[in-house]
Design a protein around this motif. Sequence first.
Motif, PDB file in Angstrom:
ATOM      1  N   TYR A   1       0.834  -1.197   0.000  1.00  0.00           N
ATOM      2  CA  TYR A   1       0.000   0.000   0.000  1.00  0.00           C
ATOM      3  C   TYR A   1       0.872   1.252   0.000  1.00  0.00           C
TER       4      TYR A   1
ATOM      5  N   LYS B   1       3.967   1.619  -1.040  1.00  0.00           N
ATOM      6  CA  LYS B   1       4.645   1.773  -2.331  1.00  0.00           C
ATOM      7  C   LYS B   1       3.683   2.325  -3.379  1.00  0.00           C
ATOM      8  N   ASP B   2       2.496   1.751  -3.449  1.00  0.00           N
ATOM      9  CA  ASP B   2       1.513   2.204  -4.442  1.00  0.00           C
ATOM     10  C   ASP B   2       1.081   3.649  -4.195  1.00  0.00           C
ATOM     11  N   LYS B   3       0.814   3.981  -2.949  1.00  0.00           N
ATOM     12  CA  LYS B   3       0.361   5.337  -2.617  1.00  0.00           C
ATOM     13  C   LYS B   3       1.461   6.365  -2.887  1.00  0.00           C
TER      14      LYS B   3
ATOM     15  N   GLY C   1       3.883   6.053  -4.999  1.00  0.00           N
ATOM     16  CA  GLY C   1       4.021   6.144  -6.453  1.00  0.00           C
ATOM     17  C   GLY C   1       3.003   7.106  -7.045  1.00  0.00           C
ATOM     18  N   GLU C   2       1.760   7.019  -6.567  1.00  0.00           N
ATOM     19  CA  GLU C   2       0.709   7.941  -7.016  1.00  0.00           C
ATOM     20  C   GLU C   2       1.065   9.381  -6.647  1.00  0.00           C
ATOM     21  N   LEU C   3       1.490   9.587  -5.414  1.00  0.00           N
ATOM     22  CA  LEU C   3       1.823  10.937  -4.950  1.00  0.00           C
ATOM     23  C   LEU C   3       3.028  11.506  -5.692  1.00  0.00           C
TER      24      LEU C   3
ATOM     25  N   LYS D   1       3.856  10.885  -8.755  1.00  0.00           N
ATOM     26  CA  LYS D   1       3.383  11.304 -10.078  1.00  0.00           C
ATOM     27  C   LYS D   1       2.547  12.569  -9.996  1.00  0.00           C
ATOM     28  N   GLN D   2       1.710  12.659  -8.982  1.00  0.00           N
ATOM     29  CA  GLN D   2       0.826  13.813  -8.817  1.00  0.00           C
ATOM     30  C   GLN D   2       1.600  15.078  -8.436  1.00  0.00           C
TER      31      GLN D   2
ATOM     32  N   THR E   1       8.886  11.246  -3.935  1.00  0.00           N
ATOM     33  CA  THR E   1       9.759  10.505  -4.843  1.00  0.00           C
ATOM     34  C   THR E   1      10.745   9.646  -4.054  1.00  0.00           C
TER      35      THR E   1
ATOM     36  N   TYR F   1       8.893   6.778  -2.349  1.00  0.00           N
ATOM     37  CA  TYR F   1       8.575   5.748  -3.327  1.00  0.00           C
ATOM     38  C   TYR F   1       9.809   4.893  -3.621  1.00  0.00           C
TER      39      TYR F   1
END
Length: 78
Positions: free
Chosen positions: A18, A20-22, A24-26, A28-29, A37, A40
């Motif tokens: 969770y 890692k995924d979250k 990664g989203e942040l 990118k956003q 970064t 991640y």
Amino acid sequence: DSLDRWMTLLKDTKRDIYAKDKLGELAKQFPGRVEFTFGYGMACNRAGEISLARPALQKSLEMLPGNGKIQYELGLLE
């Protein structure tokens, strides 16, 4: 730092994927926020995903040249 505490909490509760995924989203956003970064990159490294961790950590180092914490994490990959 709050990101470190959040990642430790997620690790302790077995929610590494969770995190890692979250992160990664942040990352990118909010590409200009080094903490996302870097987080991640650390999460990918913990998950054994070196091919994802390395570029994230290198980008973090470009954002904060000479940062010892980032250099240390990159050193763990090699």
